[in-house]
Design a protein around this motif. Structure first.
Motif, PDB file in Angstrom:
ATOM      1  N   UNK A 139       9.628  -5.606  -7.254  1.00  3.96           N
ATOM      2  CA  UNK A 139       9.327  -4.395  -8.019  1.00  3.96           C
ATOM      3  C   UNK A 139       8.324  -4.682  -9.135  1.00  3.96           C
ATOM      4  N   UNK A 140       8.474  -5.809  -9.804  1.00  4.70           N
ATOM      5  CA  UNK A 140       7.534  -6.153 -10.872  1.00  4.70           C
ATOM      6  C   UNK A 140       6.117  -6.360 -10.344  1.00  4.70           C
ATOM      7  N   UNK A 141       6.004  -6.879  -9.132  1.00  2.00           N
ATOM      8  CA  UNK A 141       4.668  -7.043  -8.548  1.00  2.00           C
ATOM      9  C   UNK A 141       4.042  -5.699  -8.201  1.00  2.00           C
ATOM     10  N   UNK A 142       4.862  -4.739  -7.812  1.00  2.00           N
ATOM     11  CA  UNK A 142       4.341  -3.424  -7.452  1.00  2.00           C
ATOM     12  C   UNK A 142       4.093  -2.532  -8.660  1.00  2.00           C
ATOM     13  N   UNK A 143       4.871  -2.725  -9.741  1.00  2.98           N
ATOM     14  CA  UNK A 143       4.710  -1.891 -10.935  1.00  2.98           C
ATOM     15  C   UNK A 143       4.034  -2.662 -12.063  1.00  2.98           C
ATOM     16  N   UNK A 144       4.759  -3.581 -12.673  1.00  4.10           N
ATOM     17  CA  UNK A 144       4.253  -4.344 -13.811  1.00  4.10           C
ATOM     18  C   UNK A 144       5.207  -5.494 -14.090  1.00  4.10           C
ATOM     19  N   UNK A 186       0.811  -1.222   0.000  1.00  6.81           N
ATOM     20  CA  UNK A 186       0.000   0.000   0.000  1.00  6.81           C
ATOM     21  C   UNK A 186       0.843   1.270   0.000  1.00  6.81           C
ATOM     22  N   UNK A 187       2.144   1.138  -0.242  1.00  2.81           N
ATOM     23  CA  UNK A 187       3.012   2.326  -0.296  1.00  2.81           C
ATOM     24  C   UNK A 187       2.599   3.225  -1.455  1.00  2.81           C
ATOM     25  N   UNK A 188       2.676   4.543  -1.289  1.00  2.00           N
ATOM     26  CA  UNK A 188       2.234   5.467  -2.359  1.00  2.00           C
ATOM     27  C   UNK A 188       3.158   5.482  -3.571  1.00  2.00           C
ATOM     28  N   UNK A 189       4.455   5.178  -3.363  1.00  3.52           N
ATOM     29  CA  UNK A 189       5.403   5.125  -4.482  1.00  3.52           C
ATOM     30  C   UNK A 189       6.307   3.914  -4.303  1.00  3.52           C
ATOM     31  N   UNK A 190       6.946   3.516  -5.398  1.00  2.00           N
ATOM     32  CA  UNK A 190       7.895   2.406  -5.335  1.00  2.00           C
ATOM     33  C   UNK A 190       9.077   2.764  -4.433  1.00  2.00           C
ATOM     34  N   UNK A 212       9.362   7.321  -8.320  1.00  2.19           N
ATOM     35  CA  UNK A 212       8.575   8.399  -7.724  1.00  2.19           C
ATOM     36  C   UNK A 212       7.175   8.561  -8.314  1.00  2.19           C
ATOM     37  N   UNK A 213       6.848   7.746  -9.308  1.00  5.70           N
ATOM     38  CA  UNK A 213       5.505   7.820  -9.883  1.00  5.70           C
ATOM     39  C   UNK A 213       4.477   7.308  -8.876  1.00  5.70           C
ATOM     40  N   UNK A 214       3.350   8.026  -8.676  1.00  5.59           N
ATOM     41  CA  UNK A 214       2.322   7.523  -7.756  1.00  5.59           C
ATOM     42  C   UNK A 214       1.908   6.108  -8.143  1.00  5.59           C
ATOM     43  N   UNK A 215       1.780   5.274  -7.145  1.00  5.17           N
ATOM     44  CA  UNK A 215       1.516   3.862  -7.391  1.00  5.17           C
ATOM     45  C   UNK A 215       0.133   3.515  -6.871  1.00  5.17           C
ATOM     46  N   UNK A 216      -0.694   2.947  -7.760  1.00  4.55           N
ATOM     47  CA  UNK A 216      -2.016   2.505  -7.328  1.00  4.55           C
ATOM     48  C   UNK A 216      -1.846   1.253  -6.496  1.00  4.55           C
ATOM     49  N   UNK A 217      -2.492   1.222  -5.331  1.00  3.25           N
ATOM     50  CA  UNK A 217      -2.398   0.038  -4.473  1.00  3.25           C
ATOM     51  C   UNK A 217      -2.928  -1.166  -5.229  1.00  3.25           C
ATOM     52  N   UNK A 218      -2.107  -2.197  -5.381  1.00  3.96           N
ATOM     53  CA  UNK A 218      -2.519  -3.378  -6.155  1.00  3.96           C
ATOM     54  C   UNK A 218      -3.376  -4.314  -5.336  1.00  3.96           C
ATOM     55  N   UNK A 219      -3.485  -4.058  -4.016  1.00  7.31           N
ATOM     56  CA  UNK A 219      -4.390  -4.860  -3.193  1.00  7.31           C
ATOM     57  C   UNK A 219      -5.730  -4.133  -3.174  1.00  7.31           C
ATOM     58  N   UNK A 220      -6.741  -4.743  -3.764  1.00  6.77           N
ATOM     59  CA  UNK A 220      -8.025  -4.052  -3.860  1.00  6.77           C
ATOM     60  C   UNK A 220      -8.859  -4.223  -2.603  1.00  6.77           C
ATOM     61  N   UNK A 221      -8.398  -5.021  -1.680  1.00  5.17           N
ATOM     62  CA  UNK A 221      -9.132  -5.232  -0.440  1.00  5.17           C
ATOM     63  C   UNK A 221      -8.128  -5.461   0.673  1.00  5.17           C
TER      64      UNK A 221
END
Length: 345
Positions: free
Chosen positions: A139-144, A77-81, A190-199
């Motif tokens: 990193x790939x799990x948090x970004x792509x 849930x971190x806002x950035x990588x 530093x790009x804002x990161x959408x939380x990949x956990x939806x719940x």
């Protein structure tokens, strides 16, 4: 993790486990400590015994966020990588002592370096490739899953290893460096990161599981035997032996007595085990990121097909259907589906 790879292995694997006083049927508690020098040496010996020269890289690339335990929701849930990797670096010393994780900012790029401080611990190829491979997988799990670093360096010589390393990292890889490092672009950090956990539910379940492992509350002898067995299976599933004899010993009763007492509650060992397997399977599938082959191994099935048959009997649908449903709900982007080891059995 390494020990599980050696389960049912060759006499050479048995010899290595015996030499390091490790039993393949009794993996270490994830919070147990083990001397760093012995761990690194064991990692090297395990790779040789298994005839898998890239064992560290293989385990690193299969690393999943929830394996970090209670730190998992902080990363997810971190806002950035950059902030996520900052969390990782702060806790890294708790996971492995006598190591240094440096962060060095340059022009539009940041280098994350990892090195064991004791030079007497050598060779350490498997540990280094596992650490940097795991950082790339994180990193790939948090970004792509399509993300790749700018450059990766290792302190060891990579002659004869360069091709598989570059195939995984998808960037230039260099050896004989002063440390093990991975270079990332500041724009991505530093790009804002959408939380990949939806719940928050899966994250809470993971944290609860690890906290139980840490706290290990005393067994309530007044609790019904099937409830005590359920809790014990939940604590050990995917980490320690969950066969009837081992759990009966843990409960302090004979296997025959355990069967008889379960029968008085109208249940059996296999029913309790499968109920806990189903509970954990549904929880991990809800993250939308786990591979079915990994989940089958984690739950103690001989192969993915055996797990898929069991899941279909429980729910009336194959596990791949539950996995795809979790992805559609937003846990993982549709473009990342190809990397999830989908075998629709």
């Amino acid at each position: 993790m390494i020990i599980s790879e050696m389960n049912g292995g060759s006499p050479e694997c048995v010899h290595v486990l015996t030499r390091f006083k490790l039993k393949d049927s009794k993996p270490l508690n994830p919070y147990a400590t083990y001397p760093l020098k012995s761990y690194v040496e064991f990692f090297e010996e395990a790779a040789r015994a298994l005839h898998r020269p890239h064992l560290g890289l293989e385990l690193g690339q299969n690393f999943r966020l929830w394996e970090i335990g209670p730190v998992y929701p902080l990363l997810a849930t971190a806002p950035t990588l950059r902030e996520a990797l900052g969390v990782f670096s702060r806790f890294q010393a708790s996971w492995q002592t006598h190591t240094t994780l440096n962060i060095e900012r340059g022009f539009e790029e940041t280098k994350y370096s990892y090195v064991i401080d004791d030079m007497d611990i050598w060779p350490r190829v498997q540990d280094a490739e596992n650490a940097i491979g795991g950082l790339c997988a994180l990193t790939r799990q948090l970004l792509s899953e399509r993300w790749s670093p700018v450059e990766v360096c290792f302190e060891h010589d990579i002659t004869g290893r360069q091709e598989p390393l570059e195939r995984f990292f998808r960037c230039p890889v260099r050896g004989n460096n002063e440390s093990n490092s991975i270079l990332l672009r500041d724009a991505e950090l530093d790009r804002p990161m959408h939380a990949w956990v939806n719940s928050n539910a899966p994250a809470r379940a993971i944290v609860e599981m690890h906290l139980f492992d840490l706290l290990r509350p005393p067994e309530d002898t007044f609790q019904p035997i099937h409830e005590r067995l359920s809790r014990l299976i939940d604590q050990r599933l995917g980490r320690e032996s969950v066969d009837l004899e081992a759990l009966a010993e843990k409960l302090g009763i004979a296997p025959r007595t355990l069967r008889r007492q379960l029968g008085t509650f109208g249940t059996s060992f296999s029913e309790v085990l499968n109920r806990q397997r189903r509970k954990k399977a549904e929880m991990l599938l809800s993250t939308g990121t786990i591979k079915l082959s990994q989940l089958a191994t984690h739950l103690g099935y001989a192969n993915q097909s055996a797990f898929s048959r069991a899941f279909r009997e429980w729910t009336g649908e194959p596990p791949i259907a539950a996995l795809r449903r979790a992805r559609r709900s937003g846990a993982v982007g549709d473009n990342d589906e190809a990397g999830a080891d989908e075998q629709g059995t």
